[in-house]
Design an enzyme around this catalytic site. Sequence first.
Site, PDB file in Angstrom:
ATOM      1  N   SER A   1       0.914  -1.047  -0.097  1.00 36.33           N
ATOM      2  CA  SER A   1       0.175   0.063   0.111  1.00 36.33           C
ATOM      3  C   SER A   1       0.776   1.402   0.167  1.00 36.33           C
ATOM      4  CB  SER A   1      -0.900   0.077   1.126  1.00 36.33           C
ATOM      5  OG  SER A   1      -1.748   0.984   1.270  1.00 36.33           O
ATOM      6  N   SER A   2       0.496   2.299   0.887  1.00 32.56           N
ATOM      7  CA  SER A   2       1.454   3.540   0.700  1.00 32.56           C
ATOM      8  C   SER A   2       0.736   4.219   1.972  1.00 32.56           C
ATOM      9  CB  SER A   2       1.010   4.120  -0.514  1.00 32.56           C
ATOM     10  OG  SER A   2       1.598   5.525  -0.245  1.00 32.56           O
TER      11      SER A   2
ATOM     12  N   TYR B   1      -4.970   7.041  -6.390  1.00 32.18           N
ATOM     13  CA  TYR B   1      -3.765   6.393  -5.917  1.00 32.18           C
ATOM     14  C   TYR B   1      -4.044   6.365  -4.406  1.00 32.18           C
ATOM     15  CZ  TYR B   1       0.921   5.356  -4.374  1.00 32.18           C
ATOM     16  OH  TYR B   1       2.066   4.720  -3.691  1.00 32.18           O
TER      17      TYR B   1
ATOM     18  N   LYS C   1      -4.973   2.585  -2.382  1.00 31.75           N
ATOM     19  CA  LYS C   1      -4.053   2.077  -1.707  1.00 31.75           C
ATOM     20  C   LYS C   1      -4.793   1.848  -0.071  1.00 31.75           C
ATOM     21  CE  LYS C   1      -0.293   1.817  -4.117  1.00 31.75           C
ATOM     22  NZ  LYS C   1       0.161   0.532  -4.385  1.00 31.75           N
TER      23      LYS C   1
END
Length: 252
Positions: free
Chosen positions: A138-139, A152, A156
């Site tokens: 993920s982020s 994005y 995520k």
Amino acid sequence: MDLQLVGRKALVTGGTRGIGRAVVETLAAEGATVAFCARDAGAVESAVGELTGAGHDVRGAAVDVADGEALRAWVQGCADELGGIDVVVANVSALAIPGTEENWEASFRTDMLGTVRLVEAALPSLEASDAGAIVTISSVSGREIDFAAGPYGTFKGAIVHYTQGLAHQLAGRVRANTVSPGNVYFPGGVWASIETDNPDLYAHALGLNPTGRMARPDEIARAVTFLASPAASFITGTNLVVDGALTRGVQL
């Protein structure tokens, strides 16, 4: 510490550069056999040559994870060739940040469905393993609102939710964890491009991290490899943030 990865079979998507390449190298260095894919056939061939030349047991294929049939065929082919699958690492992202309809669709197909289809295709093999493990990438953009809060960051965040759901559904059979990196710098990567094309944004992002730098891919890969390994046998449903104290929210 013995990560108990010798002889294990792992699949990694997006394995020719950045975090994915570092994950392939780190898993292989720990004794795993690693199959990886990426869209660029030339990059795959080059990576396989370099990694096998370094003594690693790897194989690669040109696959677009947004192509569900191709992804499923690759996973099944790897399971047949390797004699099973112990680990899958879902790493590919469309890196689609501006909130256009095209980017929403690309993020859904690549980030979200690419992860779901990889897991579903590999699940029979993972459940047959005595150490089945899923690691999704993920982020920190999925955890807090930043400049990537559109497609994005949204997907995520969804990947973390999906993975934690898997951990509960598969508890006692297959472990599922997420790694959420902060900014990761490597030649040819997104932050290297931003450094050249948008130096103000690069300087701003760099200034937010109290360590004064961005992560290296190998620093993320070591976290992924530990969570993928039997050494992490009682860790499941975790979102491991690897960001050098970039984010400030308390993860409860």
